[in-house]
Design a protein around this motif. Structure first.
Motif, mmCIF file in Angstrom:
data_model
loop_
_atom_site.group_PDB
_atom_site.id
_atom_site.type_symbol
_atom_site.label_atom_id
_atom_site.label_comp_id
_atom_site.label_asym_id
_atom_site.label_seq_id
_atom_site.Cartn_x
_atom_site.Cartn_y
_atom_site.Cartn_z
ATOM 1 N N ASP A 1 0.825 -1.209 0.000
ATOM 2 C CA ASP A 1 0.000 0.000 0.000
ATOM 3 C C ASP A 1 0.855 1.253 0.000
ATOM 4 N N LEU A 2 0.273 2.305 -0.515
ATOM 5 C CA LEU A 2 0.952 3.584 -0.492
ATOM 6 C C LEU A 2 0.845 4.160 0.918
ATOM 7 N N LEU A 3 1.991 4.578 1.437
ATOM 8 C CA LEU A 3 1.985 5.224 2.757
ATOM 9 C C LEU A 3 1.952 6.726 2.534
ATOM 10 N N PHE A 4 0.781 7.272 2.681
ATOM 11 C CA PHE A 4 0.630 8.685 2.395
ATOM 12 C C PHE A 4 1.082 9.493 3.603
ATOM 13 N N THR A 5 1.990 10.443 3.387
ATOM 14 C CA THR A 5 2.378 11.271 4.510
ATOM 15 C C THR A 5 1.972 12.728 4.315
ATOM 16 N N GLU A 6 2.552 13.367 3.297
ATOM 17 C CA GLU A 6 2.224 14.785 3.169
ATOM 18 C C GLU A 6 1.748 15.183 1.781
ATOM 19 N N GLN A 78 -2.607 -0.332 -6.935
ATOM 20 C CA GLN A 78 -3.301 0.719 -7.661
ATOM 21 C C GLN A 78 -4.466 1.296 -6.843
ATOM 22 N N ASN A 79 -5.196 0.423 -6.146
ATOM 23 C CA ASN A 79 -6.321 0.896 -5.336
ATOM 24 C C ASN A 79 -5.894 1.845 -4.244
ATOM 25 N N SER A 80 -4.775 1.519 -3.606
ATOM 26 C CA SER A 80 -4.350 2.375 -2.508
ATOM 27 C C SER A 80 -3.874 3.709 -3.054
ATOM 28 N N LEU A 81 -3.230 3.691 -4.226
ATOM 29 C CA LEU A 81 -2.823 4.939 -4.873
ATOM 30 C C LEU A 81 -4.054 5.785 -5.178
ATOM 31 N N ARG A 82 -5.045 5.156 -5.795
ATOM 32 C CA ARG A 82 -6.209 5.907 -6.263
ATOM 33 C C ARG A 82 -7.095 6.393 -5.129
ATOM 34 N N SER A 83 -6.985 5.759 -3.962
ATOM 35 C CA SER A 83 -7.810 6.222 -2.837
ATOM 36 C C SER A 83 -7.363 7.596 -2.353
ATOM 37 N N TYR A 84 -6.127 7.981 -2.659
ATOM 38 C CA TYR A 84 -5.623 9.282 -2.218
ATOM 39 C C TYR A 84 -5.790 10.368 -3.277
ATOM 40 N N ILE A 85 -6.185 9.953 -4.479
ATOM 41 C CA ILE A 85 -6.190 10.886 -5.602
ATOM 42 C C ILE A 85 -7.597 11.069 -6.155
ATOM 43 N N GLY A 86 -7.969 12.312 -6.433
ATOM 44 C CA GLY A 86 -9.221 12.586 -7.126
ATOM 45 C C GLY A 86 -8.902 13.187 -8.480
ATOM 46 N N VAL A 87 -9.543 12.688 -9.516
ATOM 47 C CA VAL A 87 -9.283 13.210 -10.862
ATOM 48 C C VAL A 87 -10.546 13.812 -11.450
ATOM 49 N N VAL A 88 -10.410 14.993 -11.981
ATOM 50 C CA VAL A 88 -11.481 15.569 -12.790
ATOM 51 C C VAL A 88 -10.948 15.618 -14.219
ATOM 52 N N PRO A 89 -11.366 14.657 -15.061
ATOM 53 C CA PRO A 89 -10.807 14.591 -16.406
ATOM 54 C C PRO A 89 -11.305 15.715 -17.311
ATOM 55 N N GLN A 90 -10.616 15.878 -18.417
ATOM 56 C CA GLN A 90 -10.969 16.917 -19.392
ATOM 57 C C GLN A 90 -12.358 16.630 -19.991
ATOM 58 N N ASP A 91 -12.587 15.381 -20.323
ATOM 59 C CA ASP A 91 -13.896 14.977 -20.834
ATOM 60 C C ASP A 91 -14.474 13.953 -19.882
ATOM 61 N N THR A 92 -15.397 14.411 -19.061
ATOM 62 C CA THR A 92 -15.952 13.539 -18.047
ATOM 63 C C THR A 92 -16.985 12.595 -18.651
ATOM 64 N N VAL A 93 -16.863 11.327 -18.326
ATOM 65 C CA VAL A 93 -17.867 10.346 -18.716
ATOM 66 C C VAL A 93 -18.613 9.941 -17.454
ATOM 67 N N ALA A 155 -18.305 15.954 -12.029
ATOM 68 C CA ALA A 155 -17.048 15.329 -11.579
ATOM 69 C C ALA A 155 -16.391 16.167 -10.483
ATOM 70 N N ILE A 156 -16.549 17.483 -10.560
ATOM 71 C CA ILE A 156 -15.994 18.341 -9.512
ATOM 72 C C ILE A 156 -16.756 18.115 -8.209
ATOM 73 N N ALA A 157 -18.082 17.981 -8.306
ATOM 74 C CA ALA A 157 -18.892 17.687 -7.113
ATOM 75 C C ALA A 157 -18.428 16.372 -6.480
ATOM 76 N N ARG A 158 -18.183 15.388 -7.324
ATOM 77 C CA ARG A 158 -17.699 14.080 -6.853
ATOM 78 C C ARG A 158 -16.373 14.239 -6.115
ATOM 79 N N THR A 159 -15.504 15.059 -6.666
ATOM 80 C CA THR A 159 -14.192 15.257 -6.057
ATOM 81 C C THR A 159 -14.292 16.043 -4.753
ATOM 82 N N ILE A 160 -15.188 17.026 -4.723
ATOM 83 C CA ILE A 160 -15.396 17.794 -3.497
ATOM 84 C C ILE A 160 -15.853 16.854 -2.388
ATOM 85 N N LEU A 161 -16.743 15.929 -2.748
ATOM 86 C CA LEU A 161 -17.254 14.973 -1.772
ATOM 87 C C LEU A 161 -16.161 14.012 -1.303
ATOM 88 N N LYS A 162 -15.335 13.575 -2.222
ATOM 89 C CA LYS A 162 -14.269 12.631 -1.880
ATOM 90 C C LYS A 162 -13.185 13.309 -1.046
#
Ligand code: ATP
Ligand code: MG
Length: 230
Positions: A1-6, A78-93, A155-162
């Motif tokens: 797992d990714l050890l997230f610090t700062e 990959q899951n642990s990486l993605r749990s720390y990251i929120g992406v708002v893509p250029q073309d949201t699906v 997608a921004i709302a989703r990221t704000i929530l996450k």
């Protein structure tokens, strides 16, 4: 797992091509310090969105490495990486589900009220209420009629929530009216405070607010500096 610090992000001599023989990124190196906002600018096709995709691990780099808090992102789950990251893509699906679940996907434990608060913050709440079924409106082939910019606000709302520790925002190239732009930026500024943010910027107002600006040209960092407004 990714050890997230700062939340420090390092690209070290990253090389990448989608197809053999056509290098898209050449020896790209930069650092995003914890809590900083970095704006990535450059001509269309220069590789900006590719940088965002690599950091979220949609593709593997072919040379160099990408580190988060000193850890190679290709050596953690990959899951642990993605749990720390929120992406708002250029073309949201959007997903084939109703609009509420599309926003809740950011944090499945969120209440309906929290979902709506995030939609208000992303300036998409009123649009959603304009549909006969409101938040229950199904997104699908026959469903929602949303513009690219509106989908991106979902997608921004989703990221704000996450509220992830690292935010990757690939601004839509579509123009926004200045009131909408202002509302969204105020909301994003709230979520982005204390979060490490990498934003592909198409709007001057975004660039001005960044702590650091990276100019990409033909897959290389051509210039790097600070905005002079501060
Ligand atoms: P824009 O400002 O138009 O969004 P960009 O800087 O985000 O441009 P990228 O999407 O990173 O550009 O693309 C960089 C280069 O990689 C372009 O030449 C593009 O054609 C190519 N490219 C992008 N995606 C793919 C793909 N899936 N397969 C092959 N080539 C691709
Ligand atoms: Mg792009």
């Amino acid at each position: 797992d990714l050890l997230f610090t700062e939340g420090r992000v390092d690209f070290q001599n990253v090389c990448f091509s989608y197809t053999a023989g056509k290098e898209i990124l050449s020896e790209v190196s930069f650092t995003v310090m914890p809590g900083q906002t970095v704006a990535l600018v450059g001509p269309s096709g220069s590789g900006k969105s590719t940088i965002i995709r690599l950091l979220f691990r949609f593709y593997d780099v072919q040379g160099g490495c990408i580190l988060i808090d000193g850890q190679d992102i290709y050596k953690v789950k990959q899951n642990s990486l993605r749990s720390y990251i929120g992406v708002v893509p250029q073309d949201t699906v959007l997903f084939n589900d109703n609009i509420r679940e599309n926003i809740r996907y950011g944090r499945i434990s969120a209440s309906d009220q929290e979902v709506e608060e995030a939609a208000v913050a992303a300036d998409i709440h009123h649009k959603i209420l304009s549909f006969p079924d409101g938040y229950d409106t199904e997104v699908g082939e026959r469903g929602l009629k949303l513009s690219g910019g509106e989908k991106q606000r979902v997608a921004i709302a989703r990221t704000i929530l996450k509220s992830p520790r690292i935010i990757l925002l690939d601004e839509a190239t579509s123009a926004l009216d200045s009131q909408t732009e202002c509302n969204i930026q105020a909301s994003l500024a709230k979520v982005c405070a204390n979060h490490t943010t990498l934003v592909v910027a198409h709007r001057l107002s975004t660039i001005i607010k960044a702590d650091q600006i990276l100019v990409l040209h033909d897959g290389r960092i051509a210039e790097q500096g600070r905005s002079c407004s501060t």
